[in-house]
Design an enzyme around this catalytic site. Sequence first.
Site, PDB file in Angstrom:
ATOM      1  N   GLU A  39      -5.609  -7.701  -1.119  1.00 31.32           N
ATOM      2  CA  GLU A  39      -6.376  -7.562   0.126  1.00 31.32           C
ATOM      3  C   GLU A  39      -7.816  -7.221  -0.180  1.00 31.32           C
ATOM      4  O   GLU A  39      -8.094  -6.388  -1.046  1.00 31.32           O
ATOM      5  CB  GLU A  39      -5.789  -6.457   1.026  1.00 31.32           C
ATOM      6  CG  GLU A  39      -4.440  -6.749   1.642  1.00 31.32           C
ATOM      7  CD  GLU A  39      -4.011  -5.659   2.618  1.00 31.32           C
ATOM      8  OE1 GLU A  39      -4.890  -4.913   3.117  1.00 31.32           O
ATOM      9  OE2 GLU A  39      -2.794  -5.550   2.870  1.00 31.32           O
ATOM     10  N   GLU A  87       0.799  -1.229   0.000  1.00 28.30           N
ATOM     11  CA  GLU A  87       0.000   0.000   0.000  1.00 28.30           C
ATOM     12  C   GLU A  87       0.833   1.282   0.000  1.00 28.30           C
ATOM     13  O   GLU A  87       0.757   2.092   0.934  1.00 28.30           O
ATOM     14  CB  GLU A  87      -0.982  -0.013   1.176  1.00 28.30           C
ATOM     15  CG  GLU A  87      -2.028  -1.095   1.030  1.00 28.30           C
ATOM     16  CD  GLU A  87      -3.197  -0.966   1.988  1.00 28.30           C
ATOM     17  OE1 GLU A  87      -3.087  -0.201   2.974  1.00 28.30           O
ATOM     18  OE2 GLU A  87      -4.223  -1.630   1.754  1.00 28.30           O
TER      19      GLU A  87
END
Length: 474
Positions: free
Chosen positions: A294, A194
């Site tokens: 995710e 991320e």
Amino acid sequence: MAPSTPKACLRVEGTDIVDGNGSRIILKGCATGGHTNMENFITGYPGHESEMRAAMLEVLGQEKYDFFFDKFLDYFFQPADAKFLASLGLNCVRIPINHRHFMDDLNPSVIKPEGFRLIDKIVKICADEGLYTIIDMHTFPGGQNQGWHSDSGIHKALFWDFKDFQDRMTNLWVEIAKHYKGNTWVAGYNPMNEPADPKHTNLQAWYKRVEKAIREADPDHILFLDGNTYAMDFTAFKEVLPNCVYAIHDYATMGFPAGQPYVGTAEQKAVLQKTYERKVQFMKQHKVPIWNGEFGPVYASPEEEGHETINQQRYDLIGEQLRIYKKDEISWSIWLYKDIGFQGMLYCSSDTPYMKLLKPFLEKKKRLGLDKWGRDDKHVKHIWEPVVAHLKEEIPEKFLNKRYPQHWRIEGHVHRVMRETLFSEILTWEYASYFEGKTLEELDELAASFKFENCIQRKGLNEILRADAEKVSV
């Protein structure tokens, strides 16, 4: 009988991931978040892992501190866990790692062998059950994003501002690549979880640099590259790097307390499809594989009113997401395998020593809504709404949502700075105080609360994953 070792590393071929025989592999699995990178909502502490560990060291002393965390790391993921995942038909485990397992910030040029021993153990446990692993670097010095899970302790991503930080992590990845070169059970490397680069160009430069450095040490393993702004934005990506899979994270707001309940309307399904298509546009345009690294909702606890209805809605939501992914036959990794009850496929029983000990603190933390993940502000809305309203009143509108990431809006930035950072950091000492005076035997029992046999299976979720998963023969 142990599965036979794959004869070659997985590789990218067009839009597919293929094995040594050229057969397509769709990776379906989960992440061991909260283990080699601890996170506040997963195991119950407030704030950031490094702050929590410092407070625990202060309370326990070095011997008991080392004992407790060694036991925690041992018990959290064992052969029984890998066997369970394989029984569901999953074939891959993503291993999120805190960089501090490999380096100390005060001695960053020395790579610690303890980090390799820790990850080697997980890779072998998974391989023994026929599970591939993806090695994911979840934290970076200075923070690669503004969130708690980068363990920076602040609300800015300083990694992008300091070449020294970038040099350190490039060098670490070279050492990891050297270590796992030729290990065919490792599906590949996820160099950065991320990223959130405000300029949108530093990330591209670092990806090119780290890809080149890794290839010089290990030319074979796949790289799984997250999009910018928390793996959601590929608009600044201009080229495709060789033997790389591009990764989205696809959380749906309908799976969280603040979101609209998912009831399966045509409009809601269209929103899920549109959001997914926006994220994968780059991959489809360039005809490269897609990995959803995710996704997954949070779940209501049994003491919450209407929890069965809420959780069924969220099972239905994840089922719809999987149907979307199935159409494109993409690889995916659900977040999360194991926790204390928010999101995991497994969660600690309320009867375990850890949950009994921390029950008052966990209730307090939930009431205060300190963790961003899955919080419900009903008890503290009257405190925070006036703060946000005051800022909105005083800040000119054209500047109000200028701060990156813009999708957080002013509300998100207020909560990040005041609740998730300052408030939570101070309460870290209260969390640690619960462990004061514990014997080695008691610390062992607390850590053992996370063992497979002491956890409850979230059957509704696991059956959905089982139904979708495809067992891979290797």
